[in-house]
Design a protein around this motif. Sequence first.
Motif, PDB file in Angstrom:
ATOM      1  N   UNK A 123      -7.507  -2.265   0.754  1.00 22.94           N
ATOM      2  CA  UNK A 123      -8.044  -0.954   0.383  1.00 22.94           C
ATOM      3  C   UNK A 123      -8.265  -0.823  -1.127  1.00 22.94           C
ATOM      4  N   UNK A 124      -9.317  -0.130  -1.500  1.00 19.72           N
ATOM      5  CA  UNK A 124      -9.640   0.092  -2.914  1.00 19.72           C
ATOM      6  C   UNK A 124      -8.492   0.760  -3.653  1.00 19.72           C
ATOM      7  N   UNK A 125      -7.729   1.599  -2.971  1.00 17.78           N
ATOM      8  CA  UNK A 125      -6.627   2.307  -3.639  1.00 17.78           C
ATOM      9  C   UNK A 125      -5.550   1.342  -4.140  1.00 17.78           C
ATOM     10  N   UNK A 126      -5.599   0.076  -3.718  1.00 16.80           N
ATOM     11  CA  UNK A 126      -4.600  -0.898  -4.157  1.00 16.80           C
ATOM     12  C   UNK A 126      -5.033  -1.684  -5.394  1.00 16.80           C
ATOM     13  N   UNK A 186       0.844  -1.191   0.000  1.00 13.85           N
ATOM     14  CA  UNK A 186       0.000   0.000   0.000  1.00 13.85           C
ATOM     15  C   UNK A 186       0.883   1.245   0.000  1.00 13.85           C
ATOM     16  N   UNK A 187       0.722   2.127  -0.990  1.00 15.41           N
ATOM     17  CA  UNK A 187       1.563   3.328  -1.052  1.00 15.41           C
ATOM     18  C   UNK A 187       1.330   4.296   0.095  1.00 15.41           C
ATOM     19  N   UNK A 188       0.220   4.154   0.798  1.00 11.83           N
ATOM     20  CA  UNK A 188      -0.073   5.047   1.929  1.00 11.83           C
ATOM     21  C   UNK A 188       0.402   4.480   3.261  1.00 11.83           C
ATOM     22  N   UNK A 189       1.264   3.493   3.207  1.00 12.47           N
ATOM     23  CA  UNK A 189       1.760   2.839   4.414  1.00 12.47           C
ATOM     24  C   UNK A 189       2.521   3.828   5.288  1.00 12.47           C
ATOM     25  N   UNK A 190       2.238   3.788   6.576  1.00 13.96           N
ATOM     26  CA  UNK A 190       2.906   4.662   7.531  1.00 13.96           C
ATOM     27  C   UNK A 190       3.801   3.889   8.497  1.00 13.96           C
ATOM     28  N   UNK A 191       3.979   2.602   8.264  1.00 10.45           N
ATOM     29  CA  UNK A 191       4.793   1.797   9.178  1.00 10.45           C
ATOM     30  C   UNK A 191       4.836   0.355   8.726  1.00 10.45           C
ATOM     31  N   UNK A 192       4.998  -0.543   9.679  1.00 15.10           N
ATOM     32  CA  UNK A 192       5.127  -1.964   9.365  1.00 15.10           C
ATOM     33  C   UNK A 192       3.793  -2.643   9.072  1.00 15.10           C
ATOM     34  N   UNK A 193       2.704  -2.096   9.561  1.00 17.32           N
ATOM     35  CA  UNK A 193       1.400  -2.732   9.372  1.00 17.32           C
ATOM     36  C   UNK A 193       0.764  -2.193   8.092  1.00 17.32           C
ATOM     37  N   UNK A 194       0.861  -2.981   7.026  1.00 13.18           N
ATOM     38  CA  UNK A 194       0.390  -2.457   5.755  1.00 13.18           C
ATOM     39  C   UNK A 194      -0.186  -3.566   4.878  1.00 13.18           C
TER      40      UNK A 194
END
Length: 107
Positions: free
Chosen positions: A86-89, A34-42
């Motif tokens: 997520x739909x964005x993926x 996911x390009x919106x990842x903010x850490x390890x949980x993605x």
Amino acid sequence: MTAYPNPFTLAMRPQCGTPKASEEIMRLRFLVVDPNTQGDDCPAMQVNEETGDLAFVGETITDPDALTQLSASSGIKESETAILIPARMRKLILEALRELEDDPTIP
């Protein structure tokens, strides 16, 4: 798309109970995150290099109504988990799948 060329090995164990004597070892190649990842949980998608099977990481669906709907259409075994991607993926996943079709190293 974020691709990682070096695969890693993941020991697959039963979801509960004791590990089987003949554990399967999967060689997974990380394909997209996911390009919106903010850490390890993605949310992410990987491919088993030996079988071509896909592995997804995402949020576990816990809503009872959603699980009832999912079970009604395809059933969910005790060893399975329903996840949300997520739909964005969608576009990233489709692009990664198209690239896999042209990869002679993946069955």
